[in-house]
Design an enzyme around this catalytic site. Structure first.
Site: not given
Length: 581
Positions: A296, A520
């Site tokens: 990311d 998450d």
């Protein structure tokens, strides 16, 4: 799929005419081109990259030394009983001993001097000699000078695109993949979990303490020792997630890390260097280590920095200090120097980088990071997309070229001018873009399919109504998120394709890097000593932000910290698995 190994492409280009060169104990033969032919010519580099029992893997690079062509067909025949069982980056067919490999949609054009690479797995018994003759579009490739005995030129400088010697073309080919016993035990303890508890998943090194083992969990050495036990006499891949950059995930608080934005030296000396030292232990030399490098962070430098409306101060800081680029470059250089290590860099997903403004800029940034801190692009074996995300692997009911009443699918609210509708098309396009920027022509891609199945009773069985472009897309799309920008513990998600090798052109493997059942991020703020913040995108009551076009988050309630076990999510993934369990 993956890459050419051991032979310098620069040296190959210096060979005056065509040659067939075999690796791993193969032989080669020289051929001639008919006199007077209209500038045809080719170089074929055929390598046996891996051999096991009754099977082998091979990588083939064909270079056009004649006039430009818009499509190509390579032909050869085997002297033994070799039979191609699986291929990638080419359409391969076999009749008896005769094999033909034709280009696929994205690699048919070969300018003079241009190359195309493809690979395959095959079965055999007895001898496994390299084919004696290759023909490209009917023209016999030839050796001209040097031929099979032409040695490497010691004065030829190293090509920075070349990977370190000794690596196989696709690390997953012919290999088992490590099953993390800690994840496996948690999965097996869930109702129905035994159906998937033997699947391989990634081992996340998400803070320095994870290297030695934190809170009683297995450390890196413990995992590698267990991998040796699982390996036995065959080949085995261990999947590691290198995930601890300074100022990590500047736009997603749930996955913030332990290191501050300026702590690049600590990242190098206390995190990357110890991992590299363990991986370099000769005890583990027989393992294939796949590193997925820094999920990311790099894409944030493109999409979430000034002047973008989605900019955050944290991302602006990381772009200004350069520590994402430096950290990734250092990790690639240090880890890529270890034999048996295969680095795959994170390349976001189509719902993040698939727009025109993001796609090319991201690819350029990936190259910048791959050549930072002493690294070279040769230390990047490939890229991974959709890590820990939910984007559908393949949308079957609409394409980017469809239109409804003269309105393009790209104008639908869901696609919103993106160039891609799913992860497979995005991964293949990103691969082609990276190759065009100088990465190896055999670059391999991984797709994380751990949570993108979108099955269950709500899975569409056909296209939506052609009333409007929105009814057409929304009625037919598998991905049922409220918005492509939603990323946290998504309601309705399901397990995707099971991990497998070489499933599509240019794809080394479908993998489960994000272990199903691991959260998450937390639905509410939870104090912790792991450096993990609270991101409202994990709150099911949150009404959104510019990054998801101010839509509801779509997150499941009552979630724990990121990386912690989330039983409700695991059950959701089982229920909605596609293919169904």
């Amino acid at each position: 799929m993956s890459r050419t190994t051991t032979t310098s492409r620069r040296h190959t280009a210096l060979i005056a005419a065509c040659a067939v060169i075999a690796a791993a104990g193969g032989t080669a033969a020289a051929m001639t081109t008919p006199a007077g032919a209209a500038a045809p010519g080719c170089t074929v580099d055929y390598k046996i990259t891996n051999q096991w029992g009754a099977g082998f893997g091979a990588a083939v690079t064909v270079t056009n030394t004649g006039d430009a062509v818009s499509s190509w067909k390579l032909e050869w025949s085997y002297a033994g009983d070799q039979k191609v069982t699986q291929g990638w980056n080419a359409e391969i067919a076999q009749t008896g001993a005769a094999v033909t490999a034709k280009n696929v949609s994205y690699n048919g054009t070969l300018a003079t001097g241009a190359s195309a690479s493809f690979g395959f797995n095959a079965s055999y018994s007895g001898s496994n000699a390299v084919p004696a003759t290759f023909k490209l579009n009917g023209v016999t490739c030839n050796a001209g000078s040097g031929g099979p005995t032409d040695p490497p030129d010691p004065t030829d400088p190293p090509d920075p695109t070349d990977p370190p010697a000794g690596r196989v073309d696709n690390p997953y080919a012919g290999a088992k993949v490590y099953v993390n016993p800690e994840w496996s035990a948690k999965a097996a303890a869930e109702p129905g979990g035994s159906k998937i508890s033997s699947q391989p998943t990634g081992v996340w090194l998400d803070r320095t303490a994870a290297i030695a083992g934190a809170n009683g969990s297995m450390g890196l050495r413990a995992h590698l020792d267990e991998a040796l036990r699982q390996k036995g006499t065959g080949e085995l891949v261990v999947q590691l997630v290198i995930y601890n950059l300074p100022g990590r995930d500047c736009a997603a608080l749930a996955s913030n890390g332990e290191l501050g934005p300026a702590e690049i030296d600590k990242y190098k000396t206390q995190y990357i260097d110890p991992i590299a030292a363990i991986l370099a232990d000769p005890k583990y030399a027989g393992l294939r280590i796949v590193n997925t490098v820094e999920i990311d962070s790099l894409p944030n430098l493109v999409t979430n920095t000034t002047p973008r409306p989605t900019a955050t101060p944290n991302c602006d800081t990381m772009k200004a200090n350069g520590n994402y680029v430096k950290g990734v470059g250092y990790a690639l250089n240090k880890l890529g120097a270890v034999p048996g290590v295969y680095n795959y860099v994170d390349a976001g997903h189509h719902g993040w980088l698939g727009w025109d403004d993001n796609f090319g800029a991201s690819a350029e940034l990936f190259k910048q990071a791959a050549t930072a801190e002493g690294s070279t692009i040769g230390k990047v074996h490939g890229f991974i997309v959709n890590t820990a995300n939910y984007s559908a692997l393949k949308e079957d009911h609409f394409t980017i070229d469809d239109s409804v009443n003269g309105v393009s699918v790209r104008q639908s609210k869901w696609v919103d001018w993106n160039r891609y509708t799913d992860e497979l098309s995005y991964a293949q396009a990103m691969r082609a873009k990276l190759v065009s920027l100088g990465f190896d022509s055999g670059l391999g891609m991984l797709i994380d399919t751990s949570r993108n199945g979108w099955g269950g009773t709500a899975r569409p069985t056909g296209p939506g109504a052609r009333t409007t472009v929105d009814t057409f897309v929304d009625g037919g799309r598998y991905d049922r998120r409220i918005h492509l920008g939603n990323w946290c513990n998504q309601k309705g998600a399901g397990l995707g394709e099971r991990p497998r090798t070489a499933p599509a052109a240019g794809i080394d493997a479908y993998v489960w890097i994000k272990p199903p059942g691991e959260s998450d991020g937390s639905s509410t703020a939870i104090p912790n000593n792991e450096g993990k913040g609270f991101d409202r995108m994990c709150d099911p009551t949150y009404t959104g932000n510019p990054r998801n076009n101010n839509n509801m988050s779509g997150a499941l309630p009552n979630a724990p910290l990121s990386g912690h076990w989330f039983s409700a999510q695991f059950q959701e993934l089982l229920k909605n698995a596609h293919p169904a369990l």
